[in-house]
Design a protein around this motif. Structure first.
Motif, PDB file in Angstrom:
ATOM      1  N   TRP A 172     -17.088  39.283 -28.016  1.00  0.00           N
ATOM      2  CA  TRP A 172     -16.999  38.640 -28.279  1.00  0.00           C
ATOM      3  C   TRP A 172     -16.553  37.773 -27.941  1.00  0.00           C
ATOM      4  O   TRP A 172     -15.199  37.762 -27.180  1.00  0.00           O
ATOM      5  N   VAL A 173     -16.873  36.073 -27.634  1.00  0.00           N
ATOM      6  CA  VAL A 173     -16.553  35.181 -26.354  1.00  0.00           C
ATOM      7  C   VAL A 173     -17.150  33.457 -27.831  1.00  0.00           C
ATOM      8  O   VAL A 173     -17.853  33.731 -27.843  1.00  0.00           O
ATOM      9  N   ALA A 174     -15.664  33.208 -27.680  1.00  0.00           N
ATOM     10  CA  ALA A 174     -15.468  32.098 -28.407  1.00  0.00           C
ATOM     11  C   ALA A 174     -14.967  31.088 -28.166  1.00  0.00           C
ATOM     12  O   ALA A 174     -14.006  31.274 -27.892  1.00  0.00           O
ATOM     13  N   ASN A 175     -16.446  29.268 -28.364  1.00  0.00           N
ATOM     14  CA  ASN A 175     -15.796  28.293 -28.294  1.00  0.00           C
ATOM     15  C   ASN A 175     -15.684  27.840 -29.312  1.00  0.00           C
ATOM     16  O   ASN A 175     -16.716  27.523 -29.947  1.00  0.00           O
ATOM     17  N   GLY A 176     -15.121  25.680 -29.115  1.00  0.00           N
ATOM     18  CA  GLY A 176     -15.000  25.146 -30.128  1.00  0.00           C
ATOM     19  C   GLY A 176     -16.154  24.188 -29.510  1.00  0.00           C
ATOM     20  O   GLY A 176     -16.713  24.536 -28.710  1.00  0.00           O
ATOM     21  N   GLY A 177     -16.385  23.425 -30.548  1.00  0.00           N
ATOM     22  CA  GLY A 177     -17.313  22.293 -30.169  1.00  0.00           C
ATOM     23  C   GLY A 177     -18.854  22.013 -31.025  1.00  0.00           C
ATOM     24  O   GLY A 177     -18.819  23.082 -32.956  1.00  0.00           O
ATOM     25  N   ASP A 178     -19.873  20.857 -30.311  1.00  0.00           N
ATOM     26  CA  ASP A 178     -20.535  21.578 -31.592  1.00  0.00           C
ATOM     27  C   ASP A 178     -21.669  22.268 -31.498  1.00  0.00           C
ATOM     28  O   ASP A 178     -21.504  23.215 -30.472  1.00  0.00           O
ATOM     29  N   PRO A 179     -21.956  22.300 -32.696  1.00  0.00           N
ATOM     30  CA  PRO A 179     -22.388  24.275 -33.276  1.00  0.00           C
ATOM     31  C   PRO A 179     -24.171  23.604 -32.493  1.00  0.00           C
ATOM     32  O   PRO A 179     -24.380  22.387 -32.002  1.00  0.00           O
ATOM     33  N   ILE A 180     -24.339  24.616 -32.091  1.00  0.00           N
ATOM     34  CA  ILE A 180     -25.517  25.306 -31.691  1.00  0.00           C
ATOM     35  C   ILE A 180     -27.082  24.554 -32.589  1.00  0.00           C
ATOM     36  O   ILE A 180     -26.802  25.150 -33.633  1.00  0.00           O
ATOM     37  N   PRO A 181     -27.831  23.875 -32.450  1.00  0.00           N
ATOM     38  CA  PRO A 181     -29.075  23.451 -33.328  1.00  0.00           C
ATOM     39  C   PRO A 181     -29.951  24.798 -33.631  1.00  0.00           C
ATOM     40  O   PRO A 181     -29.503  25.351 -33.055  1.00  0.00           O
ATOM     41  N   PRO A 182     -30.064  24.629 -35.201  1.00  0.00           N
ATOM     42  CA  PRO A 182     -31.300  25.663 -34.509  1.00  0.00           C
ATOM     43  C   PRO A 182     -32.412  26.528 -34.362  1.00  0.00           C
ATOM     44  O   PRO A 182     -33.020  27.088 -34.467  1.00  0.00           O
ATOM     45  N   ALA A 183     -33.050  25.368 -33.568  1.00  0.00           N
ATOM     46  CA  ALA A 183     -33.919  25.566 -33.080  1.00  0.00           C
ATOM     47  C   ALA A 183     -34.061  26.338 -31.686  1.00  0.00           C
ATOM     48  O   ALA A 183     -34.396  26.544 -31.189  1.00  0.00           O
ATOM     49  N   ALA A 184     -32.639  25.185 -31.297  1.00  0.00           N
ATOM     50  CA  ALA A 184     -31.901  26.133 -29.959  1.00  0.00           C
ATOM     51  C   ALA A 184     -31.832  27.696 -30.235  1.00  0.00           C
ATOM     52  O   ALA A 184     -31.519  28.107 -29.300  1.00  0.00           O
ATOM     53  N   MET A 185     -31.049  27.617 -31.110  1.00  0.00           N
ATOM     54  CA  MET A 185     -30.924  29.206 -30.969  1.00  0.00           C
ATOM     55  C   MET A 185     -31.251  30.370 -30.985  1.00  0.00           C
ATOM     56  O   MET A 185     -31.683  31.546 -31.103  1.00  0.00           O
ATOM     57  N   GLU A 186     -32.999  30.194 -32.101  1.00  0.00           N
ATOM     58  CA  GLU A 186     -34.284  30.794 -31.865  1.00  0.00           C
ATOM     59  C   GLU A 186     -34.785  31.676 -29.963  1.00  0.00           C
ATOM     60  O   GLU A 186     -35.123  32.033 -29.551  1.00  0.00           O
ATOM     61  N   ARG A 187     -34.185  30.243 -28.986  1.00  0.00           N
ATOM     62  CA  ARG A 187     -34.446  29.867 -27.912  1.00  0.00           C
ATOM     63  C   ARG A 187     -33.246  30.846 -26.957  1.00  0.00           C
ATOM     64  O   ARG A 187     -33.484  30.927 -25.511  1.00  0.00           O
ATOM     65  N   LEU A 188     -32.251  31.007 -26.876  1.00  0.00           N
ATOM     66  CA  LEU A 188     -30.627  31.288 -26.707  1.00  0.00           C
ATOM     67  C   LEU A 188     -31.121  32.097 -25.531  1.00  0.00           C
ATOM     68  O   LEU A 188     -30.646  31.580 -24.586  1.00  0.00           O
TER      69      LEU A 188
ATOM     70  N   ASP B 173     -21.542  27.189 -35.949  1.00  0.00           N
ATOM     71  CA  ASP B 173     -21.319  27.008 -36.858  1.00  0.00           C
ATOM     72  C   ASP B 173     -20.134  25.165 -36.678  1.00  0.00           C
ATOM     73  O   ASP B 173     -20.074  25.415 -35.073  1.00  0.00           O
ATOM     74  N   PRO B 174     -20.281  24.528 -37.209  1.00  0.00           N
ATOM     75  CA  PRO B 174     -18.871  23.030 -36.992  1.00  0.00           C
ATOM     76  C   PRO B 174     -17.610  24.036 -36.410  1.00  0.00           C
ATOM     77  O   PRO B 174     -16.949  23.288 -35.060  1.00  0.00           O
ATOM     78  N   ASP B 175     -17.676  25.128 -36.677  1.00  0.00           N
ATOM     79  CA  ASP B 175     -15.844  24.771 -36.481  1.00  0.00           C
ATOM     80  C   ASP B 175     -15.992  25.338 -35.036  1.00  0.00           C
ATOM     81  O   ASP B 175     -15.239  25.375 -34.033  1.00  0.00           O
ATOM     82  N   ARG B 176     -16.913  26.695 -34.705  1.00  0.00           N
ATOM     83  CA  ARG B 176     -16.743  27.511 -32.838  1.00  0.00           C
ATOM     84  C   ARG B 176     -18.337  28.224 -33.189  1.00  0.00           C
ATOM     85  O   ARG B 176     -19.415  28.506 -34.168  1.00  0.00           O
ATOM     86  N   THR B 177     -18.358  28.250 -31.818  1.00  0.00           N
ATOM     87  CA  THR B 177     -19.653  29.086 -31.189  1.00  0.00           C
ATOM     88  C   THR B 177     -19.362  30.540 -30.833  1.00  0.00           C
ATOM     89  O   THR B 177     -18.373  30.574 -30.676  1.00  0.00           O
ATOM     90  N   VAL B 178     -20.005  31.803 -31.474  1.00  0.00           N
ATOM     91  CA  VAL B 178     -19.218  32.673 -31.269  1.00  0.00           C
ATOM     92  C   VAL B 178     -20.501  33.887 -30.666  1.00  0.00           C
ATOM     93  O   VAL B 178     -21.543  34.227 -31.480  1.00  0.00           O
ATOM     94  N   PHE B 179     -20.229  34.233 -29.309  1.00  0.00           N
ATOM     95  CA  PHE B 179     -21.486  35.704 -28.908  1.00  0.00           C
ATOM     96  C   PHE B 179     -20.709  37.099 -28.874  1.00  0.00           C
ATOM     97  O   PHE B 179     -19.714  36.682 -28.542  1.00  0.00           O
ATOM     98  N   THR B 180     -22.037  37.803 -29.505  1.00  0.00           N
ATOM     99  CA  THR B 180     -20.830  39.222 -30.140  1.00  0.00           C
ATOM    100  C   THR B 180     -21.698  40.260 -28.530  1.00  0.00           C
ATOM    101  O   THR B 180     -22.562  40.151 -29.167  1.00  0.00           O
TER     102      THR B 180
END
Length: 379
Positions: free
Chosen positions: A299-315, A354-361
């Motif tokens: 897994w790779v995690a980074n801080g920053g703004d969370p991904i919007p729900p609409a964008a999550m479906e298209r990542l 989420d507001p804390d971090r984004t994690v791709f696994t």
């Protein structure tokens, strides 16, 4: 009426090209013809006293009682109702039924006439029509998707190849105009970087084409080869490119991982590049790799703004690039190709944000088929 006429009428009733039923006021069969008996394998005597629902399968009986029987009571008839009779041998007999009530002057029900027509050929024809229509709609949708994909491909590839080509052209014109100077080596380095960008774009396009054609991404599985050095090399390469960013990587691989090292390196490069592009520059990027219970997890995690729900479906869709700086634009294939690499290894990509971090696994089995080319189903 002569006996001959009466005999003809009786024969017409008994051997008609359709089945006849007469239902009494209580809904039970009081009369039926020979044609129906032949079709369902029950004698006319055996049919006496049965209800129409007794001749139907369970689903048809329920549907008849809840839909068609009330309709018959309300309007006194129904036409071309599709039912499935069950024969004495347990076979299904598709039929179409018409019903008409007969009442006396006071409105009391005397009997109900029901005609039965075999509908096997008609049902088959209707199914074929439905299947043909569905196939045509699927084909049309695929054609629309292909046309949209072609348009996206041409637009994005043309845009993203133009920048490195412009850099190479500018460098060559300057060398042509000024000759070899002290600045030439630095200029050549920039041109080689542009060439590398173009090669990466072309590799991404080839991977996209392979996955879209249904053959999946080719793999060269290397059983037993340590994976951690491959992953650390990717981290080191990107750390050099981003010296001001903090990358915290830890790999605890107690079990060997059978995989295509080049492809998993490509996957990590795509995920880490995505984190460097979109993550908060003042927060570290964390990378973890572990093996446990027969599975490899990265897994790779980074801080920053969370991904919007609409964008999550298209990542993980091709050509989706989100909101990125123009200088960092690519074809938008990185996460899509990462998901295809995961599928090729019988694994799966997922993301949480989420507001804390984004994690791709990535989660995949540590054991793969014998060393050979392996393709994934692109879905």
């Amino acid at each position: 009426m002569t006996d001959a006429v009466a005999e003809d009428l009786e024969d017409l009733y008994e051997n008609a090209p359709c089945g006849y039923l007469s239902l009494g006021p209580d809904g039970r069969i009081v009369k039926s013809n020979l044609t129906l008996s032949v079709w369902i394998g029950l004698s006319q005597e055996e049919l006496l006293g049965k209800r129409l629902r007794d001749l139907l399968n369970v689903a048809g009986s329920i549907f008849y009682e809840t839909h068609f029987a009330p309709l018959l009571r309300m309007q006194g008839f129904f036409n071309e109702v599709a039912l499935d009779f069950i024969t004495a041998q347990g076979a299904k007999l598709p039929v179409l039924a018409n019903a008409l009530e007969r009442r006396d002057a006071e409105g009391n029900l005397l009997f109900t006439r029901v005609t039965i027509f075999q509908a096997s050929d008609r049902r088959l024809y209707e199914r074929e029509l439905v299947e043909a229509r569905a196939a045509a709609e699927r084909g049309l949708e695929l054609e629309r998707s292909a046309a949209e994909l072609r348009e996206q491909f041409i637009a994005v590839l043309g845009h993203d190849l133009r920048n490195p080509l412009a850099g190479i052209e500018a460098g060559l014109r300057r060398i042509q105009r000024m000759g070899v100077t002290d600045a030439t080596p630095a200029m050549l380095d920039l041109m080689f970087q542009s060439v590398d960008r173009m090669k990466n774009l072309i590799d991404d396009v080839l991977d996209l084409t392979r996955s879209r054609l249904g053959g999946g991404l080719p793999l060269q599985i290397e059983p037993g080869r340590p994976l951690a050095p491959t992953l650390r090399q990717i981290v080191d390469e990107l750390q050099v490119a981003y010296p001001d960013r903090e990358i915290d990587d830890q790999f605890d691989l107690s079990d060997s991982v059978d995989c295509d090292h080049g492809r998993l390196g490509q996957l990590l490069s795509n995920l880490l590049g995505n984190a460097l592009t979109h993550g908060a520059e003042d927060q570290p990027i964390e990378i973890r790799g572990t093996t446990q219970d027969g599975y490899f997890k990265l897994w790779v995690a980074n801080g920053g703004d969370p991904i919007p729900p609409a964008a999550m479906e298209r990542l993980f869709q091709p050509f989706y690039r989100g909101e990125v700086r123009a200088s960092l634009n690519g074809l938008g294939l990185g996460l899509y190709i990462a998901s295809q690499i995961a599928q090729a290894h019988a694994g799966k990509m997922s993301v949480t944000s989420d507001p804390d971090r984004t994690v791709f696994t990535l989660v995949m089995p540590t054991r793969q088929p014998d060393t050979r080319e392996v393709g994934s189903d692109s879905g």
